[in-house]
Design an enzyme around this catalytic site. Structure first.
Site, PDB file in Angstrom:
ATOM      1  N   GLU A 156       3.616  -8.840  -6.997  1.00 38.58           N
ATOM      2  CA  GLU A 156       3.070  -8.868  -8.355  1.00 38.58           C
ATOM      3  C   GLU A 156       4.029  -8.450  -9.474  1.00 38.58           C
ATOM      4  O   GLU A 156       3.630  -7.688 -10.360  1.00 38.58           O
ATOM      5  CB  GLU A 156       1.823  -7.976  -8.441  1.00 38.58           C
ATOM      6  CG  GLU A 156       0.715  -8.362  -7.495  1.00 38.58           C
ATOM      7  CD  GLU A 156      -0.522  -7.458  -7.629  1.00 38.58           C
ATOM      8  OE1 GLU A 156      -0.433  -6.431  -8.326  1.00 38.58           O
ATOM      9  OE2 GLU A 156      -1.553  -7.796  -7.038  1.00 38.58           O
ATOM     10  N   ASN A 164      -2.226 -13.143  -5.427  1.00 38.55           N
ATOM     11  CA  ASN A 164      -3.300 -12.171  -5.284  1.00 38.55           C
ATOM     12  C   ASN A 164      -4.352 -12.547  -6.313  1.00 38.55           C
ATOM     13  O   ASN A 164      -4.097 -12.499  -7.510  1.00 38.55           O
ATOM     14  CB  ASN A 164      -2.787 -10.756  -5.559  1.00 38.55           C
ATOM     15  CG  ASN A 164      -1.840 -10.283  -4.479  1.00 38.55           C
ATOM     16  OD1 ASN A 164      -1.642 -10.977  -3.473  1.00 38.55           O
ATOM     17  ND2 ASN A 164      -1.269  -9.109  -4.664  1.00 38.55           N
ATOM     18  N   HIS A 198      11.195  -3.554  -1.635  1.00 33.74           N
ATOM     19  CA  HIS A 198      12.497  -3.127  -2.118  1.00 33.74           C
ATOM     20  C   HIS A 198      13.557  -4.066  -1.599  1.00 33.74           C
ATOM     21  O   HIS A 198      13.556  -4.456  -0.464  1.00 33.74           O
ATOM     22  CB  HIS A 198      12.768  -1.687  -1.689  1.00 33.74           C
ATOM     23  CG  HIS A 198      11.778  -0.756  -2.292  1.00 33.74           C
ATOM     24  ND1 HIS A 198      12.006  -0.107  -3.462  1.00 33.74           N
ATOM     25  CD2 HIS A 198      10.544  -0.423  -1.895  1.00 33.74           C
ATOM     26  CE1 HIS A 198      10.935   0.622  -3.757  1.00 33.74           C
ATOM     27  NE2 HIS A 198      10.039   0.452  -2.827  1.00 33.74           N
ATOM     28  N   TYR A 248      -8.386 -12.245  -7.620  1.00 30.51           N
ATOM     29  CA  TYR A 248      -9.671 -11.570  -7.511  1.00 30.51           C
ATOM     30  C   TYR A 248     -10.715 -12.082  -8.487  1.00 30.51           C
ATOM     31  O   TYR A 248     -11.894 -12.065  -8.190  1.00 30.51           O
ATOM     32  CB  TYR A 248      -9.498 -10.062  -7.765  1.00 30.51           C
ATOM     33  CG  TYR A 248      -8.720  -9.356  -6.692  1.00 30.51           C
ATOM     34  CD1 TYR A 248      -9.371  -8.842  -5.579  1.00 30.51           C
ATOM     35  CD2 TYR A 248      -7.337  -9.199  -6.782  1.00 30.51           C
ATOM     36  CE1 TYR A 248      -8.668  -8.194  -4.578  1.00 30.51           C
ATOM     37  CE2 TYR A 248      -6.627  -8.559  -5.779  1.00 30.51           C
ATOM     38  CZ  TYR A 248      -7.298  -8.050  -4.681  1.00 30.51           C
ATOM     39  OH  TYR A 248      -6.606  -7.424  -3.697  1.00 30.51           O
ATOM     40  N   ARG A 256      -0.839  -9.110   7.216  1.00 31.41           N
ATOM     41  CA  ARG A 256       0.083  -8.916   6.113  1.00 31.41           C
ATOM     42  C   ARG A 256       0.232  -7.422   5.877  1.00 31.41           C
ATOM     43  O   ARG A 256      -0.753  -6.720   5.657  1.00 31.41           O
ATOM     44  CB  ARG A 256      -0.486  -9.585   4.855  1.00 31.41           C
ATOM     45  CG  ARG A 256       0.306  -9.350   3.616  1.00 31.41           C
ATOM     46  CD  ARG A 256      -0.329 -10.087   2.456  1.00 31.41           C
ATOM     47  NE  ARG A 256       0.265  -9.706   1.194  1.00 31.41           N
ATOM     48  CZ  ARG A 256      -0.165  -8.719   0.435  1.00 31.41           C
ATOM     49  NH1 ARG A 256      -1.208  -8.009   0.785  1.00 31.41           N
ATOM     50  NH2 ARG A 256       0.441  -8.450  -0.696  1.00 31.41           N
TER      51      ARG A 256
END
Ligand SMILES: *[C@@H]1O[C@H](CO)[C@@H](O)[C@H](O)[C@H]1NC(C)=O
Ligand SMILES: *[C@@H]1O[C@H](CO)[C@@H](O)[C@H](O)[C@H]1NC(C)=O
Length: 498
Positions: A176, A317, A147, A319, A103
């Site tokens: 995100e 994502n 973008h 954590y 990725r």
């Protein structure tokens, strides 16, 4: 009597086979995951490539930010991992570890330095070469587009840039947006560093009350336009998938009180619902509309249709976990918080850490990942999920951090949680470690290490050295090694076979 014994026997067998609660060992190998499940690791252009002024690249907002007084660390990231020059070596490392997917993100300012218009042939060449190198090694391409004009490039350069050998590309449009709205336009701690008093420090430009919502709204619309274009023009040929990425936290109510439970629901609405609710229902969650009022833009009926269903997968994502509680003393809070922008007062209670102390000292709570996946499934249906970032950072000045046993322990627990969630019915299709190597971290610069591979930032040659975690991951992926986790409570230590 014979019949009774026959009825009884299977139950006895079952009882004997059931593990007792005292010994809850969970063992698995990579074979236990679905056959098309991808295991990868990731990087990001600005944090990895360096070569910021080379071959026609123009500065990005992150370059500007990193060189400004707002940057909380002393590094600029101009060289980063020097990936622009070292990508071949890195693809080899990716292959050696045994990753099935890589990725990475595409730097807009390298590809189209003027933002619009002409494509920089050298920038194009770089991504072309890197992608070809990956394809040659049989590594799946999971590209993040920060973008949003990229499909214009796809249009102009299709066939040149995207080799026809790349079938099934995974495109993630934006990273995100649900948390960047806060970091970039509320607190001003991420590029472009917008904020307004009293919500950020030394604010010079921005409006914290309004801009996060504008950012969120336009991100959703831009993402959805890209998805529409991709589906219309490229998906049939490429057979790829397109999705968005969300920052994810498991949010626990601090207490069992109805107020804290409601606060937690609001927090989940802001964190997940801000994106997923429009995807499913074409509009923001009620709690957001109520809290933000007119500051939250509304969807026109055209926009509502555009956004609905505009994803093939969602990347997470993930954590850590946090606690949410209701703040009853709204009169003491700044105007924006009265409107409960984050729906609740976020704070971490364990270890006395606050959320802003990212990335160190976060709660290791693999069950939180299972809970998030369950929450999404119950609330928004069984949508396809890629865990696009998960990993453990260390703030470390010590040169000798190659024996990263804590990182291994962390990854082992979260990979276990991923498998458990899949067995529970979650549609998780891939898992990617953050990060492939130490990079210029957005918070922490060169001092925050997330890498499976260590990078020597004190040396301009930026030598790579695989850590113990890289060998461990490789052993799991290539040698079918068993992971064994013994767990009682969420925070219990685990012992691994490998
Ligand atoms: C932010 O925008 C709102 C709405 O336009 C306005 O009322 C408010 O005064 C602005 N705040 C700042 C700090 O500029
Ligand atoms: C991997 O290990 C598991 C458990 O030991 C075993 O059942 C499986 O057959 C192995 N797979 C391969 C490809 O060797």
């Amino acid at each position: 009597m014979g019949t009774r014994l026959l009825l009884f026997l299977p139950w006895l067998l079952l009882l004997l086979l059931l593990p007792s609660h005292a010994v809850t060992a969970f063992r698995f190998t990579v074979d236990d995951f679905p056959h098309d499940f991808t295991f990868g690791a990731g990087t990001a252009a600005f944090q990895y490539e360096g070569a910021v002024a080379e071959d026609g690249r123009s500065p990005s907002i992150w370059n500007t930010f990193a060189h400004s007084a707002r940057n909380p660390n002393e590094h600029s990231g101009d060289i980063a991992c020097d990936g622009y020059h070292k990508y071949k070596e890195d693809v080899k490392l990716i292959k050696d570890i045994g990753l099935t997917a890589y990725r990475f993100s595409i730097s807009w300012s390298r590809l189209i330095p003027d933002g619009r218009g002409a494509i920089n042939p050298k920038g194009l060449q770089f991504y072309n070469d890197m992608i070809n190198e990956l394809v040659k090694q049989g590594i799946q391409i999971h590209a993040v587009i920060y973008h949003l004009d990229l499909p214009q490039i796809l249009e102009d350069e299709y066939g040149g840039w995207l080799s026809p050998r790349i079938v099934v590309a995974h495109w993630t449009t934006i990273l995100e947006p649900n948390i960047i709205a806060q970091g970039s336009y509320d607190k001003g701690i991420a590029a472009p560093g917008h904020c307004s008093f009293p919500f950020g420090r030394d604010c010079t430009v921005g409006n914290s009350s309004v801009e996060p919502y504008l950012y969120l709204h336009y991100s959703l619309l831009a993402h959805s336009s890209v998805v529409g274009l991709y589906r219309e023009k490229y998906q049939v040929v490429q057979k790829g998938v397109v999705g968005i990425n969300l920052y994810s936290l498991c949010i626990y109510a601090l207490t069992d009180s109805a107020e804290d439970i409601q606060a937690t629901e609001r927090a989940n609405d802001f964190l997940f619902g801000s994106i997923l609710h429009p995807f499913l229902f074409g509009d923001y969650p009620e709690s957001m509309k109520k809290a933000a009022g007119v500051r939250l833009p509304s969807f026109s009926s055209y926009e509502s249709k555009l956004v609905t269903g505009a994803f093939d997968f969602v990347g997470l994502n993930h954590y850590s976990s946090i606690y949410a509680s209701n703040n009853p003393d709204a009169s003491n809070m700044p105007v924006r918080d009265q409107a409960a922008d984050v729906g609740a007062l976020f704070r971490e209670t364990r270890d006395g850490q606050t959320v802003t102390q990212y990335p160190a000292g976060r709660m290791v709570d693999p069950q939180g990942l299972e809970q998030v996946l369950k929450y999404i499934r119950e609330k928004y249906g069984n949508i396809g999920i890629y865990i696009q970032e998960n990993g453990r950072g260390q703030i470390d000045d010590d040169d000798d951090d190659l024996m990263d046993v804590e990182r291994i322990d962390y990854l082992k627990k979260y990979i276990t949680a991923t498998l458990k969630a899949i067995r529970d019915g979650a549609s998780v299709k891939g898992y990617s470690v953050w990060a492939l190597m130490d990079m210029y971290e957005i918070f922490g610069g060169y001092k925050a290490h997330f890498g499976l591979i260590r990078v020597d930032f004190r040396n301009p040659r930026r030598q790579r050295q695989p850590r113990l975690s890289a060998h461990w991951y490789s052993n799991f992926l290539k040698n079918n090694a068993t992971i064994q986790v013994e767990s009682g409570a969420a925070t219990a230590t685990s012992h691994a076979q490998i």
